[in-house]
Scaffold this motif. Structure first.
Motif, short mmCIF file in Angstrom:
data_model
loop_
_atom_site.label_atom_id
_atom_site.label_comp_id
_atom_site.label_asym_id
_atom_site.label_seq_id
_atom_site.Cartn_x
_atom_site.Cartn_y
_atom_site.Cartn_z
N VAL A 185 -14.02 16.62 -13.67
CA VAL A 185 -15.06 17.26 -14.47
C VAL A 185 -14.50 17.83 -15.76
O VAL A 185 -15.21 18.00 -16.75
N SER A 186 -13.19 18.12 -15.79
CA SER A 186 -12.57 18.67 -17.00
C SER A 186 -12.24 17.61 -18.03
O SER A 186 -12.01 17.93 -19.19
N ASN A 195 -12.92 23.57 -20.66
CA ASN A 195 -12.72 22.91 -21.95
C ASN A 195 -13.89 23.06 -22.91
O ASN A 195 -13.93 22.39 -23.94
N GLY A 196 -14.84 23.92 -22.58
CA GLY A 196 -15.98 24.08 -23.45
C GLY A 196 -16.46 25.51 -23.53
O GLY A 196 -15.81 26.43 -23.03
N HIS A 253 -22.64 12.78 -13.39
CA HIS A 253 -21.40 13.03 -12.70
C HIS A 253 -21.69 14.06 -11.60
O HIS A 253 -22.52 14.96 -11.82
N PRO A 254 -21.09 13.93 -10.41
CA PRO A 254 -21.42 14.85 -9.32
C PRO A 254 -21.22 16.32 -9.68
O PRO A 254 -21.92 17.19 -9.16
N TYR A 255 -20.27 16.60 -10.56
CA TYR A 255 -19.98 18.00 -10.90
C TYR A 255 -20.45 18.36 -12.31
O TYR A 255 -20.92 19.47 -12.54
N ALA A 256 -20.33 17.45 -13.26
CA ALA A 256 -20.79 17.72 -14.64
C ALA A 256 -22.29 17.56 -14.78
O ALA A 256 -22.87 18.02 -15.76
N ARG A 261 -8.46 15.84 -28.08
CA ARG A 261 -8.11 17.05 -27.34
C ARG A 261 -9.24 18.07 -27.44
O ARG A 261 -9.77 18.31 -28.52
N PRO A 262 -9.59 18.73 -26.32
CA PRO A 262 -10.62 19.77 -26.39
C PRO A 262 -10.11 20.99 -27.14
O PRO A 262 -8.95 21.39 -27.00
N VAL A 263 -10.98 21.58 -27.96
CA VAL A 263 -10.64 22.78 -28.73
C VAL A 263 -11.77 23.79 -28.57
O VAL A 263 -12.85 23.46 -28.07
N ASN A 264 -11.53 25.00 -29.00
CA ASN A 264 -12.54 26.04 -28.94
C ASN A 264 -13.56 25.79 -30.04
O ASN A 264 -13.30 26.00 -31.22
N ALA A 265 -14.73 25.35 -29.66
CA ALA A 265 -15.77 24.97 -30.63
C ALA A 265 -16.25 26.16 -31.46
O ALA A 265 -16.80 25.97 -32.54
N MET A 266 -16.04 27.39 -30.96
CA MET A 266 -16.50 28.57 -31.68
C MET A 266 -15.50 29.01 -32.75
O MET A 266 -15.84 29.82 -33.62
#
Length: 411
Positions: free
Chosen positions: A94-95, A284-285, A310-313, A372-377
């Protein structure tokens, strides 16, 4: 240290005691249940010398080449790996949501010890692998391997004869590349109405290679479209696209994926403790406390690359914004766009919900930069600026080099 698969079995292994067949598999995100009947076992190119039970050969490493015709549940079942372990892997997934991107030709590698899964490798190509490794009794953790490799440029040219899509396809561009071009120039030209027979286009496409082997990954370095008396251009510089004069082709990103500002119920945190399981899992979000049915907006111009479950997302959407940026929207109640659709900044793409596994109704929003995931804020997001003065010389050099390649291939 990265482990590599040691025993590739391209068609399968015949295990008389277990009657299992390894080989063709196509991951289908909406289907996790087993079929009522398994196919008859096939004798593959490689056979065990004498009968064995699955437990006796479980320490071997298996490679599974993916083709249409099976489900993730079926593969785990045939290897004697429990459905519980499959869902433990999906919980980790899920990540990163890597299992939903599997396609025919990709490879799955399994490491088993005494019938239990210790490691699962997703091998998309030589430049991209994702590995799920057992971290505890009921927990898997993931790691991602991305290799930059070498990028080789080529010019793809064509003439409009029919639709832009069919003309570009005939010239050698794939569907994703055509959609990307349409998204880039959507504010400059209507591809259905404005193009005429005889109009021309040129694209400088770069293909990725690792040790001389093509990975299948491509990116658009530059392009131009000759539409009657005008010329439309796009050049990729520092991950963004600019026209001939260095003006940005992308409108500024929105910081928030909703019209209203909702309370942040959970911040971006790579070390967050999961509120349901209590385990340390990367978040990651950014989570927004949105009531079910809240309109969800695209934060930038782009192309929808996934709409699936997705089962978890839960129900989620992925949008790619050029070569550098990608956004994800999880736990939705309804999607209002389809895969392959071009969307604009501020366009309503979905309704928020509570699908998948979550503690309550909310919207989970992710921003990825260069994979790569980043802090969207807090992360720097694209703004509709021209190339800066300090970068103007480098941009002009890049632009002139790409134009020289296109001019040399006008035929």
């Amino acid at each position: 240290m990265k482990r590599y698969l040691r025993k590739p079995l391209m068609l399968g292994v015949y295990l008389p005691a277990a009657a299992l067949t390894l080989g063709a598999f196509s991951y289908q995100p909406l289907e996790y249940s087993l079929p009522l009947e398994l196919p008859e076992p096939k004798v593959a190119e490689v056979q065990l010398e004498e009968p064995h039970t699955l437990a006796e050969v479980s320490i071997a490493d298996f490679v599974y080449t993916i083709q249409p015709g099976d489900t993730l549940s079926t593969i785990f079942e045939r290897l004697g790996v429990s459905q519980k372990e499959m869902y433990q892997v999906l919980e980790s997934d899920v990540s990163i949501l890597a299992l939903d991107t599997l396609k025919p030709g990709d490879k799955l590698g399994f490491w088993l010890e005494e019938g239990r899964l210790q490691q699962l490798e997703l091998r998309f190509n030589v430049a991209h692998q994702v590995v799920f490794s057992r971290a505890a009794e009921d927990t898997f953790e993931y790691s991602e391997v991305l290799v930059e490799g070498q990028w080789r440029e080529q010019v793809v040219s064509g003439e409009i004869n029919g639709s832009f899509y069919t003309s570009a396809k005939r010239a050698g561009l794939n569907a994703a590349e055509i959609q990307r071009i349409s998204a880039l120039l959507q504010d400059k030209i209507n591809f259905r109405r404005d193009l005429r027979a005889g109009d021309r286009f040129q694209v400088v496409r770069a293909e990725q290679y690792i040790d001389g082997e093509a990975t299948g990954n491509t990116r658009l370095e530059g392009l131009r479209v000759f539409n009657r008396s005008r010329e439309l251009t796009a050049f990729m510089f520092d991950g963004n696209y600019y026209d001939l004069n260095g003006e940005s082709l992308a409108r500024a990103f929105m910081r928030y994926p909703t019209k209203r500002r909702f309370r942040l119920s959970s911040q971006f945190n790579p070390y967050r403790k999961h509120p349901v399981t209590g385990r340390v899992r990367p978040h990651n979000g950014t989570d927004f406390a949105t009531p079910i049915g809240t309109p969800v907006l695209a934060t930038g111009d782009g192309v929808v690359t996934r709409v699936t479950k997705h089962p978890y997302a839960g129900l989620y959407i992925v949008i790619e914004h050029g070569e550098k940026y990608k956004t994800r929207f999880l736990h939705l109640s309804k999607a209002l766009v389809r895969k392959g659709q071009t969307v604009s900044r501020g366009q309503k793409i979905a309704l928020s919900g509570n699908s998948g596994r979550s503690t309550g109704a909310h919207l989970h929003y992710e921003l990825h930069i260069n994979g790569r995931p980043v802090n969207a804020m807090k992360a720097p997001i694209p703004v509709a600026d021209a190339v800066g003065k300090d970068d103007r010389m480098a941009f002009n050099q890049l632009k002139d080099r790409l134009l020289e390649q296109m001019n040399a291939n006008q035929g």
